[in-house]
Design an enzyme around this catalytic site. Structure first.
Site, PDB file in Angstrom:
ATOM      1  N   GLY A  16       0.820  -1.215   0.000  1.00  0.00           N
ATOM      2  CA  GLY A  16       0.000   0.000   0.000  1.00  0.00           C
ATOM      3  C   GLY A  16       0.850   1.259   0.000  1.00  0.00           C
ATOM      4  N   GLU A  35      10.901   3.279   5.255  1.00  0.00           N
ATOM      5  CA  GLU A  35      10.645   1.862   5.561  1.00  0.00           C
ATOM      6  C   GLU A  35      11.737   1.392   6.530  1.00  0.00           C
ATOM      7  OE1 GLU A  35       8.504  -0.816   5.037  1.00  0.00           O
ATOM      8  OE2 GLU A  35      10.058  -1.904   6.151  1.00  0.00           O
ATOM      9  N   CYS A  43       4.421  -8.869   1.903  1.00  0.00           N
ATOM     10  CA  CYS A  43       4.077  -9.697   0.742  1.00  0.00           C
ATOM     11  C   CYS A  43       5.320 -10.132  -0.031  1.00  0.00           C
ATOM     12  CB  CYS A  43       3.120  -8.927  -0.176  1.00  0.00           C
ATOM     13  SG  CYS A  43       2.846  -9.755  -1.739  1.00  0.00           S
ATOM     14  N   CYS A  48       3.581 -13.503   0.760  1.00  0.00           N
ATOM     15  CA  CYS A  48       3.015 -14.155  -0.437  1.00  0.00           C
ATOM     16  C   CYS A  48       4.065 -14.673  -1.427  1.00  0.00           C
ATOM     17  CB  CYS A  48       2.129 -13.178  -1.211  1.00  0.00           C
ATOM     18  SG  CYS A  48       1.246 -12.011  -0.214  1.00  0.00           S
ATOM     19  N   LYS A  51       6.541 -17.364  -0.058  1.00  0.00           N
ATOM     20  CA  LYS A  51       5.667 -18.511   0.265  1.00  0.00           C
ATOM     21  C   LYS A  51       5.325 -19.297  -0.990  1.00  0.00           C
ATOM     22  CE  LYS A  51       1.665 -18.233  -0.442  1.00  0.00           C
ATOM     23  NZ  LYS A  51       0.677 -17.506   0.320  1.00  0.00           N
ATOM     24  N   TYR A 180      -4.979 -19.186   6.908  1.00  0.00           N
ATOM     25  CA  TYR A 180      -4.181 -19.233   5.672  1.00  0.00           C
ATOM     26  C   TYR A 180      -2.749 -19.710   5.938  1.00  0.00           C
ATOM     27  CZ  TYR A 180      -7.288 -16.049   2.925  1.00  0.00           C
ATOM     28  OH  TYR A 180      -8.308 -15.456   2.229  1.00  0.00           O
ATOM     29  N   GLU A 184      -1.157 -23.266   4.763  1.00  0.00           N
ATOM     30  CA  GLU A 184      -0.189 -23.232   3.659  1.00  0.00           C
ATOM     31  C   GLU A 184       1.162 -23.798   4.091  1.00  0.00           C
ATOM     32  OE1 GLU A 184      -1.971 -19.510   1.056  1.00  0.00           O
ATOM     33  OE2 GLU A 184      -0.248 -19.126   2.319  1.00  0.00           O
ATOM     34  N   HIS A 438     -12.679 -27.589 -23.443  1.00  0.00           N
ATOM     35  CA  HIS A 438     -12.517 -29.020 -23.228  1.00  0.00           C
ATOM     36  C   HIS A 438     -11.167 -29.497 -23.734  1.00  0.00           C
ATOM     37  CE1 HIS A 438     -13.915 -33.101 -22.630  1.00  0.00           C
ATOM     38  NE2 HIS A 438     -13.466 -33.401 -23.835  1.00  0.00           N
TER      39      HIS A 438
END
Ligand code: NDP
Length: 461
Positions: A16, A35, A43, A48, A51, A180, A184, A438
């Protein structure tokens, strides 16, 4: 008009924060971003992305086995954890570099420091003591693993943060939680050859998901050899030489190399100076925001996990884009949190969007449930005993598809596309009118012509 050092200062360089800072800077706004750990946030750095790389790594042993049914002979195989970690770290370094480059190219000022609020327009970098003023401030500091501080011995346990940097692969692991992360990682560790046990306080894992998927995944995991202890909790962890002794409420004393806690994530707001700035938080420490992500201080916004709305990366990014529209494009835009498609990268995978059967039955007078359970084509020759499950939930009153749930290979990929159809308000007739592709597993989604059952006023008929 007071003058500020920056038009926008962003605290937190995750999904974000970077998105709001980069886009604002690319519009010519003067942007500073700070930061404290690494750009990319949970993430990219320890969530994420790594992972999913671990998920891929953990799937190969089944793929080697499956290949025999297709005529292959695979020689002796072995797995090198250190090699995986090194390759993963290299990829994460590359991605962090891209995040920084994006900010640099947009001409944002990047600070590698923790930033705290001094007052409603001022931030202080803890590394250098510098202070900056800003007209707008975005707080996007994310979340941290719930440490379960009341549990005696919690300091002996790891969280998902450490799981990405273990020096060696444990022989056995106990994972606490049924969400989650617990599910996982249980599949990841099992796939890499670790003797894996999951302990969860509730009746069935993945509490907010469709009941069929929860039971189906539980059975599939148990069949693979993962031990699942439901309706049980850890009461104490203590060191016993090289292993950890774990006292549980129902299953007695157990012993493991490693214990991992995956009991939810807390908003990362401690010590941020929110009180000094007048930013309100709730009982869990989450920043309280209005429907535009505005905090109790009108020029301070909060995005992503720190607000404890929906803890998902794409949601934080969407909230950032809404912030840009609202503040810099004179187009007030509320984040839309309805019908978010999501995947659990368990093995088998879950892909889901909309209401579970249980939630839909509670909300609507009559629902139609379309359900198909079948053996995927690949499993015929591989001989693997696995089933794929697909469900559509339809509101009988207007025939809109209000829930779609898949358990099996590529369920996450399918959920993304189902997300579009549900968002567009497609009806079951739209699914029926759609030609199948298919042979695929996904074709089941458009060939379930008759309801498997209906639920009328809560009763299955
Ligand atoms: P979740 O909220 O998914 O799960 C937390 C689990 O911990 C639940 O099973 C919960 O039980 C249990 N729990 C909470 N407190 C306690 C307690 N005191 N004692 C025992 N059990 C407890 O959180 P995670 O930590 O797994 O993940 C955090 C968030 O990150 C998720 O909500 C998700 O949004 C996001 N995420 C998304 C992923 C994806 O998109 N694939 C992957 C990983 C994380 P109960 O259900 O009974 O409340």
């Amino acid at each position: 008009m007071p003058t500020y050092d920056y038009d926008l200062f962003v605290i937190g360089g995750g999904s974000g924060g970077v998105r709001s800072g980069r886009v604002a800077a690319s519009m010519g706004k003067r942007v500073g971003i700070a930061e404290e750990y690494r750009y990319g946030g949970t993430c990219v750095i320890r969530g994420c992305v790594p992972k999913k790389l671990f998920v891929y790594a953990s799937q190969f042993h089944e793929q080697f086995e499956d290949s025999a049914g297709f005529g292959w002979t695979v020689g002796e195989t072995s797995f090198d954890w250190a090699k995986l970690i090194a390759a993963k770290d290299k990829e994460i370094d590359r991605l962090e570099g891209l995040y920084r480059k994006g900010l640099e190219n947009a001409k944002a000022d990047i600070f590698d420091s923790r930033a705290e609020l001094v007052d409603a327009h001022t931030v202080r970098l803890t590394r250098t003591g510098q202070t900056f003023t800003a007209e707008h401030i975005v707080i996007a500091t994310g979340g941290t693993p719930n440490p379960h501080a009341d549990l005696p011995g919690h300091e002996l346990c790891i969280s998902s943060n450490e799981a990405f940097h273990l020096e060696k692969l444990p022989k056995s692991i106990l994972i606490a939680g049924g969400g989650y992360i617990a599910v996982e990682f249980a599949n990841i560790f099992h796939g890499l050859g670790v003797e894996t046990t999951l302990i969860y306080r509730g009746k069935e894992i993945l509490s907010r998901f469709d009941g069929d998927l929860r039971r189906g995944l539980h059975n599939a995991m148990t069949a693979k050899g993962i031990r699942i202890l439901c309706q049980d909790i850890i009461t104490q962890v203590s060191r016993d030489g090289d292993t950890l002794s774990v006292e549980t409420k129902e299953s007695g004393m157990l012993s493991f190399d490693t214990v991992m806690l995956a009991l939810g994530r807390d908003p990362h707001t401690k010590g941020l100076g929110l009180e000094a700035a007048g930013v309100k938080t709730d009982a869990r420490g989450a920043i309280v925001v209005d429907e535009y992500s505005r905090t109790s201080v009108p020029h301070i916004f909060a995005l992503g996990d720190v607000t404890d709305r929906v803890q998902l990366t794409p949601v934080a990014i969407h909230e950032a884009m809404c912030f840009i529209e609202t503040v810099y494009k004179d187009n007030p835009t509320r984040p839309d949190h309805d019908l978010i498609a999501t995947a659990v990268f368990s093995q088998p995978e879950i892909g889901t969007v909309g209401l579970s059967e249980e939630a839909a039955a509670a909300k609507y007078a009559e629902i139609e449930v379309y359900r198909a359970e079948f053996r995927p084509m690949k499993a015929t020759l591989s001989g693997r005993q696995e089933k794929m499950l697909m469900k559509l939930i339809v509101n009988a009153a207007d025939r809109k598809v209000i829930g779609a749930h898949i358990l099996g290979h590529d369920a996450g990929e399918m959920a993304q596309l189902l997300g579009i159809t549900l968002k567009a308000g497609c009806t079951k007739a739209d699914f029926d009118h759609t030609m199948a592709v298919h042979p695929t597993a996904a074709e089941e989604l458009v060939t379930m012509y008759n309801p498997s059952y209906r639920i009328v006023n809560g009763e299955r008929v």
